[in-house]
Each structure stands twice: as structure tokens, then as C-alpha cells.
Design a protein around this motif. Structure first.
Motif, PDB file in Angstrom:
ATOM      1  N   VAL A  59      37.868  45.117 -10.271  1.00 54.02           N
ATOM      2  CA  VAL A  59      38.760  44.698  -9.188  1.00 54.02           C
ATOM      3  C   VAL A  59      38.621  45.624  -7.987  1.00 54.02           C
ATOM      4  O   VAL A  59      38.447  45.170  -6.849  1.00 54.02           O
ATOM      5  CB  VAL A  59      40.223  44.625  -9.674  1.00 54.02           C
ATOM      6  N   ARG A  63      36.813  44.390  -4.549  1.00 51.74           N
ATOM      7  CA  ARG A  63      37.541  44.408  -3.268  1.00 51.74           C
ATOM      8  C   ARG A  63      36.782  45.216  -2.228  1.00 51.74           C
ATOM      9  O   ARG A  63      36.698  44.822  -1.069  1.00 51.74           O
ATOM     10  CB  ARG A  63      38.940  44.979  -3.460  1.00 51.74           C
ATOM     11  N   THR A  69      39.158  37.042  -3.993  1.00 56.35           N
ATOM     12  CA  THR A  69      40.107  37.324  -5.075  1.00 56.35           C
ATOM     13  C   THR A  69      39.866  36.436  -6.288  1.00 56.35           C
ATOM     14  O   THR A  69      39.946  36.901  -7.429  1.00 56.35           O
ATOM     15  CB  THR A  69      41.551  37.163  -4.561  1.00 56.35           C
ATOM     16  N   TRP A  70      39.551  35.164  -6.068  1.00 54.18           N
ATOM     17  CA  TRP A  70      39.352  34.249  -7.197  1.00 54.18           C
ATOM     18  C   TRP A  70      38.224  34.719  -8.110  1.00 54.18           C
ATOM     19  O   TRP A  70      38.288  34.546  -9.325  1.00 54.18           O
ATOM     20  CB  TRP A  70      39.120  32.808  -6.732  1.00 54.18           C
ATOM     21  N   LEU A  72      37.351  37.831  -8.677  1.00 52.04           N
ATOM     22  CA  LEU A  72      37.837  38.976  -9.439  1.00 52.04           C
ATOM     23  C   LEU A  72      38.767  38.525 -10.556  1.00 52.04           C
ATOM     24  O   LEU A  72      38.731  39.064 -11.661  1.00 52.04           O
ATOM     25  CB  LEU A  72      38.538  39.969  -8.504  1.00 52.04           C
ATOM     26  N   VAL A  73      39.582  37.508 -10.278  1.00 58.55           N
ATOM     27  CA  VAL A  73      40.456  36.944 -11.309  1.00 58.55           C
ATOM     28  C   VAL A  73      39.604  36.358 -12.434  1.00 58.55           C
ATOM     29  O   VAL A  73      39.887  36.566 -13.622  1.00 58.55           O
ATOM     30  CB  VAL A  73      41.401  35.881 -10.711  1.00 58.55           C
TER      31      VAL A  73
END
Length: 106
Positions: A59, A63, A69-70, A72-73
Motif C-alpha cells: 500500500v 501510493r 487505490t483499487w 492496492l485494494v
């Protein structure tokens, strides 16, 4: 190194899911097996802590590299749902690839 990471990712996927599927076919209690004895409990805590550290690193580094973000999720969820042994080397492959694509030739 990129292809070493990719190879490790594939070995992690096949190696973990070979035994996951065998466990399911045998009707075993998967999570109970993690803590069935002192040795397996040690290995379970080892992979849980290493997996958590890998997720934090993915994460933070994702970043820093500007990844959405998606993605990393997906990596964090994939670590729990598929296997850290698959996702973390895959992350390292993607990170190496991302960094080489962003380098500007001199």
C-alpha cells in the motif's frame, strides 16, 4: 529480477492452491489446521505477520508510485483470498515493471 518475481509468483500460486484444493477435497477444517499444533501455529503466525508487513509495504509503495487505490485494494484482498506467496511476488514484478516504464532514457 522482474522475471524471477513473476516465476516466484506462479510457484506461490500453484504451490499454495495445490494444497488448498487437497485440503478442501479431504474435507479438512482449513483454519483449524493452521493452529493444529505448535509447529503449524508458529508457521501460521509467521505468514500472518509477514503477510501483514507485505500488505503495508504494498500500500505504501503503491501510493508512492501513484497506483490507483483499487489496485492496492485488489492486492491486499488477493493476499488474504489467494495467497501472500502469489500476490507479494506479483506486486514486486509489477513494481519493477512500473519503475522501469517510468524511467526516462538519458
Amino acid at each position: 529480477m522482474r522475471y524471477v518475481y513473476l516465476a516466484l509468483s506462479l510457484v506461490g500460486l500453484v504451490g499454495t492452491w495445490w494444497f488448498n484444493l487437497a485440503s478442501m477435497a479431504a474435507g479438512e477444517d482449513y483454519l483449524a489446521g493452521w493452529f493444529a499444533n505448535a509447529a503449524s501455529s508458529s508457521a501460521a503466525v509467521d505468514i500472518l505477520v509477514a503477510g501483514l508487513a507485505a500488505c503495508v509495504f504494498m500500500v505504501v509503495e503503491g501510493r508512492r508510485l501513484g497506483w490507483p487505490t483499487w489496485s492496492l485494494v485488489l492486492l491486499v484482498v488477493g493476499s488474504a483470498a489467494i495467497a501472500v506467496a502469489f500476490v507479494f511476488p506479483l506486486f514486486l514484478f509489477l513494481r519493477d515493471r512500473s519503475r522501469s516504464l517510468s524511467e526516462v532514457p538519458a
